[in-house]
Design an enzyme around this catalytic site. Sequence first.
Site, PDB file in Angstrom:
ATOM      1  N   LYS A 138       2.272   2.203  -6.955  1.00  0.00           N
ATOM      2  CA  LYS A 138       1.817   1.388  -8.085  1.00  0.00           C
ATOM      3  C   LYS A 138       0.821   2.120  -8.971  1.00  0.00           C
ATOM      4  O   LYS A 138       0.954   2.128 -10.190  1.00  0.00           O
ATOM      5  CB  LYS A 138       1.167   0.096  -7.581  1.00  0.00           C
ATOM      6  CG  LYS A 138       2.041  -0.782  -6.740  1.00  0.00           C
ATOM      7  CD  LYS A 138       1.297  -2.000  -6.212  1.00  0.00           C
ATOM      8  CE  LYS A 138       0.025  -1.671  -5.458  1.00  0.00           C
ATOM      9  NZ  LYS A 138       0.185  -0.949  -4.188  1.00  0.00           N
TER      10      LYS A 138
ATOM     11  N   SER B  39       0.837  -1.194   0.000  1.00  0.00           N
ATOM     12  CA  SER B  39       0.000   0.000   0.000  1.00  0.00           C
ATOM     13  C   SER B  39       0.874   1.248   0.000  1.00  0.00           C
ATOM     14  O   SER B  39       1.901   1.296   0.685  1.00  0.00           O
ATOM     15  CB  SER B  39      -0.883  -0.029   1.252  1.00  0.00           C
ATOM     16  OG  SER B  39      -1.694   1.111   1.320  1.00  0.00           O
ATOM     17  N   SER B  40       0.496   2.230  -0.777  1.00  0.00           N
ATOM     18  CA  SER B  40       1.175   3.532  -0.857  1.00  0.00           C
ATOM     19  C   SER B  40       2.596   3.445  -1.408  1.00  0.00           C
ATOM     20  O   SER B  40       3.403   4.346  -1.202  1.00  0.00           O
ATOM     21  CB  SER B  40       1.178   4.228   0.510  1.00  0.00           C
ATOM     22  OG  SER B  40      -0.146   4.428   0.969  1.00  0.00           O
TER      23      SER B  40
ATOM     24  N   ASP C 147      -7.482  -2.203  -5.626  1.00  0.00           N
ATOM     25  CA  ASP C 147      -8.475  -1.213  -5.189  1.00  0.00           C
ATOM     26  C   ASP C 147      -9.741  -1.289  -6.040  1.00  0.00           C
ATOM     27  O   ASP C 147     -10.846  -1.110  -5.527  1.00  0.00           O
ATOM     28  CB  ASP C 147      -7.905   0.205  -5.241  1.00  0.00           C
ATOM     29  CG  ASP C 147      -6.882   0.467  -4.147  1.00  0.00           C
ATOM     30  OD1 ASP C 147      -6.835  -0.300  -3.161  1.00  0.00           O
ATOM     31  OD2 ASP C 147      -6.121   1.443  -4.274  1.00  0.00           O
TER      32      ASP C 147
END
Length: 178
Positions: A12, A8-9, A33
Amino acid sequence: MIVLNGGSSSGKSSIARRLQERLPQPWLHLGADTMVDALPPWLLGGAEGIGGLTDGDGTVEVGPAFAELDAAWTAGVAAMARAGARIVVDEVFLGTTASQARWRAALDGLDVLWVGVRCDPAVAAAREAARGDRVAGMAAAQAEAVHQGVVYDLVVDTSRASVDDCADAVLARLAATR
């Protein structure tokens, strides 16, 4: 197909969007997501679905209903690629090698560029805090864990290189394989 895997974060989605801007043909950007956003609300946070996205310590837990839908999602993305869609997948291999094996099986016979998107855990945590839409701790928990045992054609590090530099590396690798 281009498969971007990272925590996450890690950057990408930013890389995927930059690739869409720079690739000569249209490419779809689909990812973790996208799949989570399509879930019914009752699967978010429950034991059957996916937990840890809205509360907790940053650990994400996957239940059987989510796993079943995730497998169908993977097969569906592969079917789209087989039908001629060019796709950049933005993924988080929570199951590390098992996640990659599932994607490899689904994408068997397709040309796939496997890209590891690394990011220093402290940098990813700072991005996570600035975003404000993630549970604190998720970025740090995933930064290294999602890469354990995963095999890549290319690895980029968004804590050391810009989005443009990372996209350039992916584009160069694509050009070298064609």
